[in-house]
Design a protein around this motif. Structure first.
Motif, PDB file in Angstrom:
ATOM      1  N   LEU A 165       0.736  -0.881  -0.304  1.00 16.59           N
ATOM      2  CA  LEU A 165       0.271   0.313   0.127  1.00 16.59           C
ATOM      3  C   LEU A 165       0.785   1.337   0.221  1.00 16.59           C
ATOM      4  CD1 LEU A 165      -2.270  -0.679   2.900  1.00 16.59           C
ATOM      5  CD2 LEU A 165      -3.019  -0.954   0.381  1.00 16.59           C
ATOM      6  N   ILE A 166       0.132   2.322  -1.017  1.00 16.06           N
ATOM      7  CA  ILE A 166       1.015   3.216  -0.828  1.00 16.06           C
ATOM      8  C   ILE A 166       0.359   4.350  -0.353  1.00 16.06           C
ATOM      9  CG2 ILE A 166       2.694   5.259  -2.076  1.00 16.06           C
ATOM     10  CD1 ILE A 166       3.843   2.950  -3.602  1.00 16.06           C
ATOM     11  N   SER A 167       0.629   5.678   0.194  1.00 15.65           N
ATOM     12  CA  SER A 167      -0.472   6.571   0.799  1.00 15.65           C
ATOM     13  C   SER A 167       0.163   8.416  -0.145  1.00 15.65           C
ATOM     14  CB  SER A 167      -0.592   6.862   2.129  1.00 15.65           C
ATOM     15  OG  SER A 167      -0.982   7.589   2.156  1.00 15.65           O
ATOM     16  N   THR A 168       0.143   8.275  -0.965  1.00 18.45           N
ATOM     17  CA  THR A 168       0.625   9.987  -0.993  1.00 18.45           C
ATOM     18  C   THR A 168       0.095  10.785  -1.750  1.00 18.45           C
ATOM     19  OG1 THR A 168       2.629  10.714  -2.726  1.00 18.45           O
ATOM     20  CG2 THR A 168       1.611   8.679  -3.188  1.00 18.45           C
ATOM     21  N   GLU A 169       0.162  11.479  -2.299  1.00 18.90           N
ATOM     22  CA  GLU A 169      -0.830  12.650  -2.584  1.00 18.90           C
ATOM     23  C   GLU A 169      -0.463  12.784  -4.275  1.00 18.90           C
ATOM     24  OE1 GLU A 169      -1.703  17.689  -3.080  1.00 18.90           O
ATOM     25  OE2 GLU A 169       0.120  16.956  -2.292  1.00 18.90           O
ATOM     26  N   ASP A 195      -0.575  -0.995  -4.616  1.00 18.23           N
ATOM     27  CA  ASP A 195      -2.662   0.055  -4.577  1.00 18.23           C
ATOM     28  C   ASP A 195      -2.290   1.503  -3.768  1.00 18.23           C
ATOM     29  OD1 ASP A 195      -4.875   0.801  -3.683  1.00 18.23           O
ATOM     30  OD2 ASP A 195      -5.080  -0.933  -2.157  1.00 18.23           O
ATOM     31  N   CYS A 196      -1.902   2.413  -4.960  1.00 20.19           N
ATOM     32  CA  CYS A 196      -1.553   3.955  -4.007  1.00 20.19           C
ATOM     33  C   CYS A 196      -3.190   4.062  -4.106  1.00 20.19           C
ATOM     34  CB  CYS A 196      -0.962   4.232  -5.297  1.00 20.19           C
ATOM     35  SG  CYS A 196      -0.315   5.454  -4.736  1.00 20.19           S
ATOM     36  N   PHE A 197      -2.930   5.267  -2.983  1.00 20.96           N
ATOM     37  CA  PHE A 197      -4.273   6.274  -2.628  1.00 20.96           C
ATOM     38  C   PHE A 197      -3.874   7.979  -2.482  1.00 20.96           C
ATOM     39  CE2 PHE A 197      -3.860   4.078   1.023  1.00 20.96           C
ATOM     40  CZ  PHE A 197      -2.918   5.191   2.095  1.00 20.96           C
ATOM     41  N   TRP A 248      -7.107  20.940   8.820  1.00 19.68           N
ATOM     42  CA  TRP A 248      -6.135  21.139   8.074  1.00 19.68           C
ATOM     43  C   TRP A 248      -5.485  19.793   7.958  1.00 19.68           C
ATOM     44  CZ3 TRP A 248      -2.722  24.986  11.795  1.00 19.68           C
ATOM     45  CH2 TRP A 248      -2.897  26.196  11.198  1.00 19.68           C
ATOM     46  N   TYR A 249      -6.059  18.818   9.086  1.00 21.50           N
ATOM     47  CA  TYR A 249      -6.072  17.711   8.898  1.00 21.50           C
ATOM     48  C   TYR A 249      -7.318  16.343   8.485  1.00 21.50           C
ATOM     49  CZ  TYR A 249      -2.581  20.021  12.170  1.00 21.50           C
ATOM     50  OH  TYR A 249      -1.891  21.049  12.236  1.00 21.50           O
ATOM     51  N   SER A 250      -7.398  17.721   7.342  1.00 22.27           N
ATOM     52  CA  SER A 250      -9.054  15.760   7.523  1.00 22.27           C
ATOM     53  C   SER A 250      -8.804  15.193   6.348  1.00 22.27           C
ATOM     54  CB  SER A 250      -9.717  16.869   6.853  1.00 22.27           C
ATOM     55  OG  SER A 250     -10.516  17.854   7.753  1.00 22.27           O
ATOM     56  N   ALA A 251      -9.056  13.910   6.534  1.00 19.24           N
ATOM     57  CA  ALA A 251      -8.898  13.475   4.980  1.00 19.24           C
ATOM     58  C   ALA A 251      -8.442  13.419   3.664  1.00 19.24           C
ATOM     59  CB  ALA A 251      -9.766  12.108   5.520  1.00 19.24           C
ATOM     60  N   ALA A 252      -7.963  13.769   3.051  1.00 16.69           N
ATOM     61  CA  ALA A 252      -7.659  13.809   1.327  1.00 16.69           C
ATOM     62  C   ALA A 252      -9.124  13.484   0.383  1.00 16.69           C
ATOM     63  CB  ALA A 252      -6.481  13.602   1.074  1.00 16.69           C
ATOM     64  N   GLU A 253      -9.093  14.365  -0.419  1.00 18.96           N
ATOM     65  CA  GLU A 253     -10.407  13.985  -1.192  1.00 18.96           C
ATOM     66  C   GLU A 253      -9.811  12.890  -2.064  1.00 18.96           C
ATOM     67  OE1 GLU A 253     -12.288  17.384  -3.145  1.00 18.96           O
ATOM     68  OE2 GLU A 253     -12.253  17.719  -0.997  1.00 18.96           O
ATOM     69  N   GLN A 254     -10.189  11.626  -1.791  1.00 17.87           N
ATOM     70  CA  GLN A 254     -10.392  10.302  -3.088  1.00 17.87           C
ATOM     71  C   GLN A 254     -10.751  11.380  -4.093  1.00 17.87           C
ATOM     72  OE1 GLN A 254      -8.340   8.142  -1.383  1.00 17.87           O
ATOM     73  NE2 GLN A 254      -8.641   9.566  -0.245  1.00 17.87           N
ATOM     74  N   GLY A 255      -9.927  10.643  -5.835  1.00 18.84           N
ATOM     75  CA  GLY A 255      -9.492  10.716  -6.513  1.00 18.84           C
ATOM     76  C   GLY A 255      -8.307  10.859  -7.973  1.00 18.84           C
ATOM     77  N   ASN A 256      -8.468  10.758  -8.913  1.00 19.54           N
ATOM     78  CA  ASN A 256      -7.063  10.190 -10.086  1.00 19.54           C
ATOM     79  C   ASN A 256      -6.094  11.275  -9.472  1.00 19.54           C
ATOM     80  OD1 ASN A 256      -8.523   8.490 -11.091  1.00 19.54           O
ATOM     81  ND2 ASN A 256      -8.828  10.173 -12.869  1.00 19.54           N
ATOM     82  N   SER A 257      -5.162  10.578  -9.207  1.00 23.66           N
ATOM     83  CA  SER A 257      -3.990  11.047  -8.954  1.00 23.66           C
ATOM     84  C   SER A 257      -2.600  10.076  -9.065  1.00 23.66           C
ATOM     85  CB  SER A 257      -3.726  10.722  -7.250  1.00 23.66           C
ATOM     86  OG  SER A 257      -3.746   9.518  -6.237  1.00 23.66           O
ATOM     87  N   GLN A 316       1.369   8.019  -9.114  1.00 23.75           N
ATOM     88  CA  GLN A 316       1.427   7.909 -10.710  1.00 23.75           C
ATOM     89  C   GLN A 316       3.094   6.960 -10.454  1.00 23.75           C
ATOM     90  OE1 GLN A 316      -0.272   6.224 -13.156  1.00 23.75           O
ATOM     91  NE2 GLN A 316       1.889   5.581 -13.546  1.00 23.75           N
ATOM     92  N   PRO A 317       4.765   8.183 -10.177  1.00 26.70           N
ATOM     93  CA  PRO A 317       5.488   8.697 -10.427  1.00 26.70           C
ATOM     94  C   PRO A 317       5.922   7.132  -9.289  1.00 26.70           C
ATOM     95  CG  PRO A 317       5.098  11.056  -9.705  1.00 26.70           C
ATOM     96  CD  PRO A 317       4.086   9.914  -9.809  1.00 26.70           C
ATOM     97  N   TYR A 318       5.442   7.209  -7.901  1.00 28.19           N
ATOM     98  CA  TYR A 318       5.938   6.431  -7.200  1.00 28.19           C
ATOM     99  C   TYR A 318       5.948   4.672  -7.674  1.00 28.19           C
ATOM    100  CZ  TYR A 318       6.122   9.174  -3.107  1.00 28.19           C
ATOM    101  OH  TYR A 318       6.558  10.385  -2.177  1.00 28.19           O
ATOM    102  N   VAL A 319       4.312   4.755  -8.304  1.00 28.19           N
ATOM    103  CA  VAL A 319       3.985   3.939  -8.131  1.00 28.19           C
ATOM    104  C   VAL A 319       4.898   2.906 -10.315  1.00 28.19           C
ATOM    105  CG1 VAL A 319       2.196   1.710 -10.231  1.00 28.19           C
ATOM    106  CG2 VAL A 319       1.872   3.320  -8.303  1.00 28.19           C
TER     107      VAL A 319
END
Length: 234
Positions: free
Chosen positions: A103-107, A126-128, A225-234, A110-113
């Motif tokens: 699992l990868i958590s990042t903003e 699985d990156c989100f 400031w610390y709310s969960a990020a909105e999910q979508g294409n990154s 694509q570069p990570y994958v």
């Protein structure tokens, strides 16, 4: 003789010598305090004790076979991957040592994958979108109901990551990817009367980590400031 004399003419050690001469010449308490602070902050023997204590506090545990590993992001952009992210991903591949799901958590995923699949064809990724900072990442992990067995970050972030694991009630163990910051500085006879710039870097990173978490504790109940990020294409 070279190892003894050469460090003495480095700019930061000339500053140390200049402060000593100023203290002797002007005999001001403020100058002596400044000299003591500068010497203690830059002394390699003391800094190595701090490195050892911090490393012991974030000591890694060996990963159990079949465990789920989550790698925290380390910045970057939609097209670029920083060195710290590459180090974490390489460390992750070494730790899983075979076919595994990561699992990868990042903003920016694509570069990570792309980099991860470029160094290992045995991992399923699985990156989100975890957001733009560590606090958002943990809020997102909690919101998604993820409970990874291990969370991997850089060693100088590990203490703060441990606090966030406890705060969010996660069962995860924290793994620390090694960096240059906590590798001991060579300390021979000359390190007792010289300073080393890498030690100032060590303390600045530790202070940044502690300060960052302190601000989080003080503001987490009345900011978004610390709310969960909105999910979508990154």
């Amino acid at each position: 003789m070279k190892d003894l004399l050469e460090p003495l003419i480095y700019p930061h050690n000339l500053v140390l010598l200049g402060l000593l001469l100023a203290c002797i010449g002007y005999r001001k308490k403020g100058l002596w305090l400044l000299l003591i602070f500068y010497y203690l902050a830059g002394n390699s023997f003391i800094a190595n004790q701090v490195r050892s204590a911090y490393s012991a506090a974030i000591a890694n545990s060996a990963m159990a076979q079949g465990s789920q590993l989550l790698v925290l992001g380390c910045g970057g952009s939609a097209t670029a991957l920083p060195a710290c992210a590459k180090a974490r991903l390489s460390d992750a591949v070494t730790r899983v040592n075979g076919p595994a799901a990561l699992l990868i958590s990042t903003e920016y995923c694509q570069p990570y994958v792309d980099y991860l699949l470029g160094i290992s064809q045995q991992v399923v990724v699985d990156c989100f979108n975890g957001g733009s900072n560590t606090y958002q990442e943990f809020a997102t992990i909690k919101a998604k109901g993820l409970t990874p067995d291990y969370i991997l970050s850089s060693d100088y972030h590990a203490w703060r990551v441990q606090q966030l694991v406890r705060y969010h009630g996660l069962p995860s163990k924290v793994l620390a990817s090694s960096s240059q910051t906590f590798r001991p500085v060579n300390c021979s006879y000359n390190c007792f009367f010289t300073v080393n710039l890498s030690n100032f870097d060590l303390y600045s990173k530790l202070m940044a980590e502690f300060s960052s978490y302190a601000v989080f504790v003080l503001t987490r109940d009345w900011t978004t400031w610390y709310s969960a990020a909105e999910q979508g294409n990154s």
